[in-house]
Design a protein around this motif. Structure first.
Motif, mmCIF file in Angstrom:
data_model
loop_
_atom_site.group_PDB
_atom_site.id
_atom_site.type_symbol
_atom_site.label_atom_id
_atom_site.label_comp_id
_atom_site.label_asym_id
_atom_site.label_seq_id
_atom_site.Cartn_x
_atom_site.Cartn_y
_atom_site.Cartn_z
ATOM 1 N N ARG A 1 4.767 11.215 -5.933
ATOM 2 C CA ARG A 1 4.102 11.950 -7.008
ATOM 3 C C ARG A 1 2.899 12.786 -6.305
ATOM 4 N NH1 ARG A 1 2.893 8.612 -12.352
ATOM 5 N NH2 ARG A 1 5.083 8.411 -13.111
ATOM 6 N N ALA A 2 2.794 13.943 -6.376
ATOM 7 C CA ALA A 2 1.746 15.023 -5.845
ATOM 8 C C ALA A 2 0.379 14.232 -6.214
ATOM 9 C CB ALA A 2 2.144 16.284 -6.169
ATOM 10 N N MET A 3 0.094 13.887 -7.476
ATOM 11 C CA MET A 3 -1.445 13.785 -7.691
ATOM 12 C C MET A 3 -1.312 12.664 -8.774
ATOM 13 S SD MET A 3 -2.386 17.217 -9.630
ATOM 14 C CE MET A 3 -1.772 18.110 -8.475
ATOM 15 N N ALA A 4 -2.541 12.173 -9.117
ATOM 16 C CA ALA A 4 -2.483 11.071 -10.331
ATOM 17 C C ALA A 4 -2.381 11.856 -11.500
ATOM 18 C CB ALA A 4 -3.765 10.210 -10.022
ATOM 19 N N ASP B 1 7.063 -2.673 -1.786
ATOM 20 C CA ASP B 1 7.639 -1.258 -1.304
ATOM 21 C C ASP B 1 6.716 -0.040 -1.516
ATOM 22 O OD1 ASP B 1 9.074 1.023 -0.647
ATOM 23 O OD2 ASP B 1 10.928 0.424 -1.094
ATOM 24 N N LEU B 2 6.004 0.158 -0.518
ATOM 25 C CA LEU B 2 4.878 1.427 -0.561
ATOM 26 C C LEU B 2 5.790 2.862 -1.096
ATOM 27 C CD1 LEU B 2 3.166 -0.572 1.245
ATOM 28 C CD2 LEU B 2 1.758 1.607 1.405
ATOM 29 N N HIS B 3 6.808 3.046 -0.629
ATOM 30 C CA HIS B 3 7.650 4.286 -1.114
ATOM 31 C C HIS B 3 7.745 4.323 -2.760
ATOM 32 C CE1 HIS B 3 8.113 5.736 2.923
ATOM 33 N NE2 HIS B 3 9.191 4.738 3.132
ATOM 34 N N ALA B 4 8.334 3.003 -2.991
ATOM 35 C CA ALA B 4 8.415 2.917 -4.545
ATOM 36 C C ALA B 4 7.188 3.013 -5.247
ATOM 37 C CB ALA B 4 9.275 1.551 -4.557
ATOM 38 N N LEU B 5 6.241 2.458 -4.738
ATOM 39 C CA LEU B 5 4.924 2.394 -5.435
ATOM 40 C C LEU B 5 4.346 3.953 -5.677
ATOM 41 C CD1 LEU B 5 1.887 0.246 -5.073
ATOM 42 C CD2 LEU B 5 1.486 2.678 -4.409
ATOM 43 N N ARG B 6 4.512 4.659 -4.446
ATOM 44 C CA ARG B 6 3.851 6.125 -4.667
ATOM 45 C C ARG B 6 4.973 7.029 -5.403
ATOM 46 N NH1 ARG B 6 3.749 8.530 0.657
ATOM 47 N NH2 ARG B 6 2.019 10.038 -0.218
ATOM 48 N N ALA B 7 6.393 6.627 -5.673
ATOM 49 C CA ALA B 7 7.024 7.281 -6.545
ATOM 50 C C ALA B 7 7.009 7.245 -7.751
ATOM 51 C CB ALA B 7 8.634 6.815 -6.331
ATOM 52 N N LEU C 1 -4.715 -9.479 -1.499
ATOM 53 C CA LEU C 1 -4.490 -10.175 -0.441
ATOM 54 C C LEU C 1 -5.209 -11.401 -0.537
ATOM 55 C CD1 LEU C 1 -4.135 -10.596 2.622
ATOM 56 C CD2 LEU C 1 -6.424 -9.603 3.101
ATOM 57 N N GLY C 2 -4.577 -12.583 -0.257
ATOM 58 C CA GLY C 2 -4.769 -13.889 -0.624
ATOM 59 C C GLY C 2 -5.556 -14.320 -2.058
ATOM 60 N N GLY C 3 -4.989 -13.708 -3.004
ATOM 61 C CA GLY C 3 -5.472 -13.726 -4.491
ATOM 62 C C GLY C 3 -7.005 -12.809 -4.677
ATOM 63 N N HIS C 4 -7.082 -12.109 -3.841
ATOM 64 C CA HIS C 4 -8.327 -11.097 -4.139
ATOM 65 C C HIS C 4 -7.804 -9.629 -4.134
ATOM 66 C CE1 HIS C 4 -11.317 -14.151 -3.270
ATOM 67 N NE2 HIS C 4 -10.309 -14.680 -2.556
ATOM 68 N N VAL C 5 -8.436 -8.904 -5.056
ATOM 69 C CA VAL C 5 -8.303 -7.530 -4.870
ATOM 70 C C VAL C 5 -9.144 -6.865 -3.807
ATOM 71 C CG1 VAL C 5 -8.393 -5.243 -6.157
ATOM 72 C CG2 VAL C 5 -7.427 -7.442 -7.453
ATOM 73 N N VAL C 6 -8.716 -6.109 -2.715
ATOM 74 C CA VAL C 6 -9.401 -5.709 -1.684
ATOM 75 C C VAL C 6 -9.633 -4.195 -1.911
ATOM 76 C CG1 VAL C 6 -8.936 -7.578 -0.151
ATOM 77 C CG2 VAL C 6 -7.506 -5.482 -0.212
ATOM 78 N N GLU C 7 -8.908 -3.731 -2.727
ATOM 79 C CA GLU C 7 -8.828 -2.098 -2.873
ATOM 80 C C GLU C 7 -8.122 -1.762 -4.067
ATOM 81 O OE1 GLU C 7 -7.839 2.034 -0.663
ATOM 82 O OE2 GLU C 7 -7.778 0.331 0.442
ATOM 83 N N GLN C 8 -8.755 -0.563 -4.758
ATOM 84 C CA GLN C 8 -8.126 0.031 -5.987
ATOM 85 C C GLN C 8 -8.331 1.456 -5.574
ATOM 86 O OE1 GLN C 8 -8.674 -1.509 -9.949
ATOM 87 N NE2 GLN C 8 -9.933 -3.104 -9.080
ATOM 88 N N CYS C 9 -7.255 2.188 -5.897
ATOM 89 C CA CYS C 9 -7.314 3.731 -5.658
ATOM 90 C C CYS C 9 -6.170 4.384 -6.165
ATOM 91 C CB CYS C 9 -7.354 3.996 -4.176
ATOM 92 S SG CYS C 9 -5.706 3.466 -3.033
ATOM 93 N N ASP C 10 -6.162 5.697 -6.100
ATOM 94 C CA ASP C 10 -5.105 6.391 -6.774
ATOM 95 C C ASP C 10 -3.977 6.087 -5.820
ATOM 96 O OD1 ASP C 10 -6.394 7.499 -8.958
ATOM 97 O OD2 ASP C 10 -7.010 9.285 -7.666
ATOM 98 N N ALA C 11 -2.665 5.899 -6.428
ATOM 99 C CA ALA C 11 -1.528 5.697 -5.405
ATOM 100 C C ALA C 11 -1.183 6.996 -4.583
ATOM 101 C CB ALA C 11 -0.109 5.545 -6.511
ATOM 102 N N ALA C 12 -1.499 8.174 -4.978
ATOM 103 C CA ALA C 12 -1.153 9.533 -4.151
ATOM 104 C C ALA C 12 -1.973 9.358 -2.970
ATOM 105 C CB ALA C 12 -1.314 10.507 -5.135
ATOM 106 N N SER C 13 -3.179 8.867 -3.123
ATOM 107 C CA SER C 13 -4.027 8.793 -1.874
ATOM 108 C C SER C 13 -3.832 7.750 -0.912
ATOM 109 C CB SER C 13 -5.518 8.884 -2.417
ATOM 110 O OG SER C 13 -5.827 7.769 -2.938
#
Length: 607
Positions: free
Chosen positions: A264-267, A483-489, A498-510
């Motif tokens: 995806r080119a952008m969110a 699968d990061l390719h599938a996620l970005r698609a 990671l380890g039951g914690h959310v360490v990051e949230q962001c737009d998939a395209a970035s």
């Protein structure tokens, strides 16, 4: 030079219900030289595993080797009788299965199971077999090689079990090893460790290998030559670099292109819609509880997430990070110890039995393995009409018409209506799995690793289907994957677990560039690239890591501290990292200011 493996004009036939035979493998010829790794690649049903198993003189029930010659290490396998075959299998040729978790006996220690082939084939006395097993554990880079064999299968990770299965295959020092998709279900970081261990041990011992897979990036790292199969026949073969970089056959080109999934080119544009689902301070675990009622062992710890209406949230992380537990908790199949779930503006009970019929209808799951959820004795039509009757009271011609409409929605021919799941391909079964969820007319669909076991062509089609359903139906989804390719698609936004914690949230395209959490950077750099030499580069980079021994992770410390080259001593190991806002609405849990985190360039991780 005489080939160690020679297959000439192989035919394998299967028997239909009416007694007639159908060709599964047709006129396949191939050769593998001593010390070489040959990859068998192709979509589901192309005959990869059937050919690999035939090298061991084995075919599935209802099938038979109907023609051709198979010669392995001087043995005419197609002419061997049962007794010689039993001695041949495990001694001259051995097998590493796809799912080590189901291949090991959960009631026996791993050491006992690993040395069993050496004892049953009279290769070594017990004491020597035990010593060789420890040597193999060490060669496979397993932790605590002297004592890990005393543990049971459930006490180890998937990557560790896969390496132990390889040790069991190698303990008799066979001439040939067949690897049947051994890294398909592993996350990207674990896959690197397993592939490097496999490759190093095979090279050291000069073992010949046959590697069955649909992952072309893995083929580029481990195989000298590749054979592309379709419908049981060879459509292309040659050196790996030539097959992957300059494929000639139309299907081989399609397979290579499908491995480069669209991004995806952008969110999604416009204001963010109101959330259809919100998780607040979610805690899930087991063991003794403290005064606040919180468990000592936490699988999920303080999860805060939301899914905007009509958007797809991707959840990514290594095996064991809590992805599937998160799905089960949202679905009401796993009890939570703390936190709230709000769905469509109202609180959702933790247990599915305490939710209203309408709430259950509006929240559906598409499971990873369609075979486990589709009744093999029922037709596809009966499976869909059961859901339509249960949730909407549809019967007879009305239910049939709606079921046919659902099949059309997921791009299946109406002829599938009368067929049963065992008669369908993996991709078709996954589409039926989708149709069954859509039959409830949900607001939110939980997709748990739905493309993990599919070949690139089928996986690309399923991801395209998901994106289309979101666009046409306004469907909201949580997409669990490694699968990061599938996620970005397909995803609009991503949460890194990671380890039951959310360490990051962001737009998939970035996700592939800019500033990210060090763990997100590790995941991106671990995505295999479809070029030879990539695994060598990544392995060298990781050997440079940090010289200091990692500190223990205390309660509340950063879950990535033991692997982070940027960790701050006496802080990261026991102080909870603050959540820092980043560009584009990103949120990163890290003690470092974002300005101190090096940017990730697009070329660093994009395949």
């Amino acid at each position: 030079m005489t080939a160690l493996i020679s297959v000439r004009g192989l035919h394998v036939a299967g028997r239909r219900r009416d007694g007639s035979e159908v060709g599964i493998v047709r006129d396949v010829s191939l050769e593998v030289q001593r010390g070489e790794m040959l990859a068998l690649i192709g979509e589901s049903g192309s005959g990869k595993t059937t050919i690999a198993l035939s090298l061991m003189g084995y075919v599935r029930p209802g099938c038979r080797i109907s023609g051709g010659e198979i010669e392995v290490a001087g043995y005419r396998v197609d002419q061997m009788t049962p007794d010689p075959l039993r001695n041949f299998r495990g001694k001259t040729i051995s097998y590493v299965a796809q799912n080590a978790g189901s291949a090991f006996n959960p009631a026996l220690t791993l050491h006992r199971q690993v040395i069993e082939p050496a004892l049953s084939h009279w290769v070594l006395p017990r004491r020597d077999a035990e010593r060789r097993a420890v040597d193999l554990f060490r060669a496979m880079a397993l932790p605590h090689p002297e004592t890990i064999g005393a543990r049971y299968p459930h006490q180890l990770s998937g990557g560790q079990l896969q390496r132990l299965m390889a040790a069991m295959a190698l303990i008799t020092e066979p001439e040939v090893v067949v690897f049947d998709e051994p890294t398909t279900a592993l996350d990207v970081t674990t896959q690197i460790e397993v592939l490097e261990a496999f490759r190093a041990v095979l090279a050291e011992r000069g073992i010949t290998g046959v590697y069955v897979t649909h992952d072309l990036a893995v083929v580029a790292q481990v195989a000298d030559r590749a054979v592309v199969l379709r419908n049981g026949a060879v459509c292309e073969s040659g050196p790996t670099s030539e097959v992957l970089e300059r494929p000639h056959a139309p299907y081989a080109r399609e397979l290579v292109e499908a491995s480069r999934l669209p991004v995806r080119a952008m969110a999604a544009a416009g204001p963010v819609p109101e959330p259809v689902l919100t998780l607040s301070d979610m805690v899930v675990g087991y063991g003794s509880v403290d005064a606040r009622g919180l468990p000592a062992r936490r699988i999920l710890d303080g999860i805060n997430l939301s899914v905007p209406r009509g958007r797809i949230l991707g959840i990514i992380g290594e095996s064991g990070c809590g992805k599937s537990t998160l799905v089960r908790t949202i679905a009401g199949l796993q009890a939570s110890a703390a936190g709230t779930i709000r769905f469509r503006g109202e609180d959702l009970a933790g247990a599915v039995a305490r939710r209203t019929p309408d709430q259950r209808r509006r929240l559906q799951i598409v499971a990873q393995n369609a075979d486990l959820v589709l009744n093999p004795a029922w037709t596809v039509g009966a499976i869909l009409m059961r859901v339509l009757r249960f949730f909407h009271g549809l019967r007879g011609a009305e239910a049939r018409a709606e079921a046919l409409r659902l099949l059309d929605l997921v791009r299946l021919p109406q002829s599938v209506f009368e067929r049963r799941p065992p008669e369908l391909s993996g991709g078709q079964k996954q589409r039926v799995n989708f149709a069954r969820a859509l039959a409830a007319r949900p607001d939110l669909v939980l997709c748990d690793e739905i493309t993990a076991a599919l070949d690139p062509v089928v996986a690309a089609a399923i991801l395209e289907l998901l994106a289309d359903l979101q666009a046409t139906l306004g469907l909201s989804c949580i997409f669990i994957t490694h699968d990061l390719h599938a996620l970005r698609a397909v995803c609009d936004r991503v949460a890194v677990l990671l380890g039951g914690h959310v360490v990051e949230q962001c737009d998939a395209a970035s996700l592939m560039d800019g500033v990210h959490h060090p763990y997100s950077r590790l995941l991106v750099s671990s995505v295999p690239e479809m070029r030879p030499g990539w695994l060598d580069e990544v392995t060298r980079q990781r050997q440079v890591a940090t010289d200091a021994p990692p500190p223990p992770v205390a309660a509340g410390g950063c879950p990535f501290v033991s692997r982070c080259a940027m960790r701050i001593e006496d802080i990261c190991d026991h102080v909870p990292p603050p959540v820092v806002p980043g560009a584009g609405g990103a949120r990163i849990a890290c003690h470092h200011p974002l300005a101190d985190l090096p940017p990730l360039l697009q070329a660093d991780g994009a395949a």
